[in-house]
Design an enzyme around this catalytic site. Structure first.
Site, PDB file in Angstrom:
ATOM      1  N   LEU A 188     -41.055   3.902   9.097  1.00 28.78           N
ATOM      2  CA  LEU A 188     -41.957   4.330  10.169  1.00 28.78           C
ATOM      3  C   LEU A 188     -41.534   3.672  11.480  1.00 28.78           C
ATOM      4  CD1 LEU A 188     -45.426   4.010   8.370  1.00 28.78           C
ATOM      5  CD2 LEU A 188     -43.803   5.922   8.345  1.00 28.78           C
ATOM      6  N   ARG A 248     -46.558  -3.424  23.501  1.00 25.19           N
ATOM      7  CA  ARG A 248     -46.595  -4.871  23.749  1.00 25.19           C
ATOM      8  C   ARG A 248     -45.232  -5.492  24.046  1.00 25.19           C
ATOM      9  NH1 ARG A 248     -49.796  -6.491  18.515  1.00 25.19           N
ATOM     10  NH2 ARG A 248     -49.110  -4.398  17.929  1.00 25.19           N
ATOM     11  N   LYS A 290     -39.012  -0.161  21.194  1.00 30.16           N
ATOM     12  CA  LYS A 290     -39.189  -1.425  20.476  1.00 30.16           C
ATOM     13  C   LYS A 290     -38.125  -1.662  19.410  1.00 30.16           C
ATOM     14  CE  LYS A 290     -42.693  -2.318  17.370  1.00 30.16           C
ATOM     15  NZ  LYS A 290     -44.026  -2.784  16.983  1.00 30.16           N
ATOM     16  N   GLY A 307     -51.261   7.541  13.934  1.00 27.70           N
ATOM     17  CA  GLY A 307     -51.470   6.514  12.914  1.00 27.70           C
ATOM     18  C   GLY A 307     -50.410   6.529  11.825  1.00 27.70           C
ATOM     19  N   ASN A 343     -52.594  -7.128   4.244  1.00 30.32           N
ATOM     20  CA  ASN A 343     -51.652  -6.041   3.977  1.00 30.32           C
ATOM     21  C   ASN A 343     -50.409  -6.207   4.842  1.00 30.32           C
ATOM     22  OD1 ASN A 343     -50.345  -3.628   3.530  1.00 30.32           O
ATOM     23  ND2 ASN A 343     -51.700  -2.455   4.889  1.00 30.32           N
ATOM     24  N   ASN A 387      -4.768 -10.029  37.374  1.00 27.51           N
ATOM     25  CA  ASN A 387      -4.659  -8.756  36.640  1.00 27.51           C
ATOM     26  C   ASN A 387      -5.286  -7.592  37.375  1.00 27.51           C
ATOM     27  OD1 ASN A 387      -7.235  -9.874  36.242  1.00 27.51           O
ATOM     28  ND2 ASN A 387      -7.513  -8.719  34.345  1.00 27.51           N
TER      29      ASN A 387
HETATM   30  C1  UD1 Z   1     -50.640  -1.519   9.765  1.00 31.98           C
HETATM   31  C2  UD1 Z   1     -51.653  -1.440   8.615  1.00 31.98           C
HETATM   32  C3  UD1 Z   1     -52.319  -2.816   8.411  1.00 31.98           C
HETATM   33  C4  UD1 Z   1     -51.248  -3.859   8.152  1.00 31.98           C
HETATM   34  C5  UD1 Z   1     -50.198  -3.846   9.271  1.00 31.98           C
HETATM   35  C6  UD1 Z   1     -49.073  -4.769   8.924  1.00 31.98           C
HETATM   36  C7  UD1 Z   1     -52.472   0.848   8.789  1.00 31.98           C
HETATM   37  C8  UD1 Z   1     -53.605   1.724   9.150  1.00 31.98           C
HETATM   38  N1  UD1 Z   1     -52.651  -0.445   8.965  1.00 31.98           N
HETATM   39  O1  UD1 Z   1     -51.334  -1.910  10.951  1.00 31.98           O
HETATM   40  O2  UD1 Z   1     -53.202  -2.755   7.299  1.00 31.98           O
HETATM   41  O3  UD1 Z   1     -51.849  -5.124   8.037  1.00 31.98           O
HETATM   42  O4  UD1 Z   1     -49.654  -2.528   9.442  1.00 31.98           O
HETATM   43  O5  UD1 Z   1     -48.104  -4.772   9.937  1.00 31.98           O
HETATM   44  O6  UD1 Z   1     -51.460   1.325   8.329  1.00 31.98           O
HETATM   45  N2  UD1 Z   1     -46.246   3.967  13.335  1.00 31.98           N
HETATM   46  C9  UD1 Z   1     -45.841   5.278  13.361  1.00 31.98           C
HETATM   47  N3  UD1 Z   1     -46.703   6.214  13.846  1.00 31.98           N
HETATM   48  C10 UD1 Z   1     -47.954   5.893  14.294  1.00 31.98           C
HETATM   49  C11 UD1 Z   1     -48.365   4.554  14.260  1.00 31.98           C
HETATM   50  C12 UD1 Z   1     -47.500   3.610  13.758  1.00 31.98           C
HETATM   51  O7  UD1 Z   1     -44.732   5.607  12.966  1.00 31.98           O
HETATM   52  O8  UD1 Z   1     -48.683   6.811  14.723  1.00 31.98           O
HETATM   53  C13 UD1 Z   1     -45.303   2.987  12.832  1.00 31.98           C
HETATM   54  C14 UD1 Z   1     -44.977   1.922  13.877  1.00 31.98           C
HETATM   55  O9  UD1 Z   1     -43.857   2.306  14.638  1.00 31.98           O
HETATM   56  C15 UD1 Z   1     -44.734   0.701  13.023  1.00 31.98           C
HETATM   57  C16 UD1 Z   1     -45.581   0.943  11.765  1.00 31.98           C
HETATM   58  O10 UD1 Z   1     -45.893   2.302  11.754  1.00 31.98           O
HETATM   59  O11 UD1 Z   1     -43.372   0.606  12.642  1.00 31.98           O
HETATM   60  C17 UD1 Z   1     -46.833   0.091  11.744  1.00 31.98           C
HETATM   61  O12 UD1 Z   1     -47.623   0.402  12.886  1.00 31.98           O
HETATM   62  P1  UD1 Z   1     -48.522  -0.691  13.585  1.00 31.98           P
HETATM   63  O13 UD1 Z   1     -49.302  -0.033  14.678  1.00 31.98           O
HETATM   64  O14 UD1 Z   1     -47.720  -1.893  13.904  1.00 31.98           O
HETATM   65  O15 UD1 Z   1     -49.494  -1.088  12.376  1.00 31.98           O
HETATM   66  P2  UD1 Z   1     -51.049  -1.244  12.395  1.00 31.98           P
HETATM   67  O16 UD1 Z   1     -51.687   0.075  12.492  1.00 31.98           O
HETATM   68  O17 UD1 Z   1     -51.389  -2.256  13.408  1.00 31.98           O
END
Ligand code: UD1
Ligand code: CA
Length: 431
Positions: free
Chosen positions: A8, A15, A22, A81, A164, A359
């Site tokens: 993903l 941030r 990123k 998400g 998680n 050079n």
């Molecule tokens: C997610 C988990 C959370 C966990 C945390 C650990 C969910 C709802 N929550 O949090 O329980 O503790 O990871 O790091 O899954 N991404 C996409 N598409 C999106 C959103 C995110 O591809 O629409 C990818 C991001 O690029 C990233 C990964 O998913 O690589 C995680 O996304 P991030 O927003 O960091 O995770 P959280 O939702 O904060």
């Protein structure tokens, strides 16, 4: 074991406060997503990267280096998400490992561990001293019951220490049945991948907790996280090299690119910086020297030497404040304060202090060729293109702007004049 991997990487990475996506920020010489891809390739032949923000740029960078990676563009407007990211992703094998593109420290061993067993879902869990803003994992009798996102937690749930880590290994059933059923009824109005856990539990399927090493599963979200991950990656790279027989003096001050390779007994002194795809073979890099994308074989560099890309040093010595660029030196000594660029220097030649290869003429770069057993006196300028044949001597302070024949002396020097008692006349003193 046949395993698919989905990474993903569609998130925005706000941030990082950067125009660079990123996952393309580098750690030890490689974009962080590539570290994840490398770990994924060690366990799978079916890898899909999910993209959305700056998708074209990220895909292009991946394709420049990797083959057989598949891409899926998330419909992030309608399905935001981590759960939305998995919608419509097609995989080839029965089990799928879901990774995050911002976890560059993942190792093959941990991925293997997560892929083991037959549970409907294996999920990675970290157990820190004190919980932080990750999803909380409710475990009963060794089985995961559900994950509650930090933003959805009650004050009591916030105390749960099982967090998680965000990496899962799931069955085909989960992908085909639960992903399409996810909803966005939560605090962030996002499709949470984490909800697959509750669905599986309600269907009486096993969700198996796998406790993993916290640092390895730490996501990189800011430049501070990036710096921490870099340090961890450096420690890992250097520990591996020292076990392989590379000596390091004060290793905490040394930087080694993950693409650099070492053969035979090599020594790195404090402050040594080894960049790019450098290859060191029985090399001794003395304090505070920088080597960039070059091969150093049976040679010493520094202290405070600088070797720039595309250089080959063989049985040579480069001393303090000597810069070498795009040059081949075999059996050569250049001990002090020199610039050797776009040059070929033959065996037995000695480059005196302060010798400069000129050079660049303001428009283009030109070559300097120096033969065998050549003695180049201090403070000589070699104006390229120029060829110095074997067994030539060049007098100190010469400006060499034409080719020199084998066995000759070259000297260009304004005659020295002396004025007797000038000092005393100038300062009005008695001799
Ligand atoms: C997610 C988990 C959370 C966990 C945390 C650990 C969910 C709802 N929550 O949090 O329980 O503790 O990871 O790091 O899954 N991404 C996409 N598409 C999106 C959103 C995110 O591809 O629409 C990818 C991001 O690029 C990233 C990964 O998913 O690589 C995680 O996304 P991030 O927003 O960091 O995770 P959280 O939702 O904060
Ligand atoms: Ca999020």
């Amino acid at each position: 074991m046949a395993l698919s991997v989905v990474i993903l990487a569609a998130g925005q990475g706000t941030r990082m406060k950067s125009d660079t996506p990123k996952v393309l920020h580098e750690i030890s010489g490689k974009p962080m997503l590539f570290h994840t891809l490398d770990a994924a390739q060690a366990v799978s032949d079916d890898i899909t990267v999910v993209l959305y923000h700056q998708a074209a740029r990220i895909q292009q960078e991946i394709e420049a280096l990797y083959h057989n990676i598949r891409f899926h563009i998330q419909d992030a407007e309608n399905f935001p998400g981590t759960g939305g990211a998995m919608r419509g992703v097609a995989t080839q094998h029965d089990r799928t490992l879901i990774l995050n593109g911002d976890m560059p420290l993942l190792t093959e061993a941990s991925l293997q561990l997560l892929a083991e067993g037959e549970a409907e879902i294996n999920m990675s869990i970290i157990l820190p001293e004190r919980p932080y803003a990750y999803g909380r994992v409710v475990i009963e009798k060794g089985r995961v019951q559900k994950i509650i996102e930090d933003k959805d937690c009650t004050p009591e749930q916030k105390q749960i220490r099982h967090l998680n880590a965000g990496v899962y290994c799931v069955s085909r059933h989960v992908l085909e049945t639960y992903i399409p059923r996810l909803s966005n009824h939560n605090a962030q109005a996002e499709y949470y991948l984490t909800d697959i856990v509750q669905m599986a539990v309600e269907d009486d399927k096993e969700v198996h907790p796998v406790i993993v090493e916290e640092r390895e599963f730490q996501g990189v979200n800011s430049k501070l996280d990036l710096a921490h991950a870099e340090r961890f990656m450096q420690d890992r790279i250097k520990a591996g090299l020292m076990m392989q027989g590379v000596s390091m003096r004060l290793p905490e001050t040394i930087y080694v690119d993950c693409r650099a390779s070492f053969e035979g007994e090599c020594i790195l002194e404090n402050g040594a910086t080894i960049l790019g795809e450098s290859r060191l073979i029985r090399a001794h890099i003395k304090a505070h020297s920088v080597i960039e994308s070059s091969q150093i074989e049976d040679s010493t560099v520094g202290p405070m030497g600088r070797v720039r890309p595309d250089t080959l040093l063989k049985k040579s010595h480069i001393g303090n404040f000597v810069e070498v660029k795009k040059s081949t030196l075999a059996g050569v000594k250049a001990g002090h304060l020199s610039y050797i660029g776009d040059s070929i220097v033959g065996e037995g030649s000695n480059i005196g202090a302060g010798v400069i290869t000129c050079n660049y003429d303001g428009k283009s770069k030109h070559q300097t060729v120096i033969g065998k057993n050549v003695f180049i006196g201090s403070d000589t300028q070699l104006i390229a293109p120029v060829t110095i044949a074997d067994e030539v001597m060049i007098a100190a302070g010469s400006t060499v702007n034409k080719n020199i024949e084998k066995g000759s002396l070259a000297i260009s020097r304004a005659p020295l004049k002396t004025v007797r008692n000038f000092f005393y006349k100038f300062f009005g003193k008695e001799a």
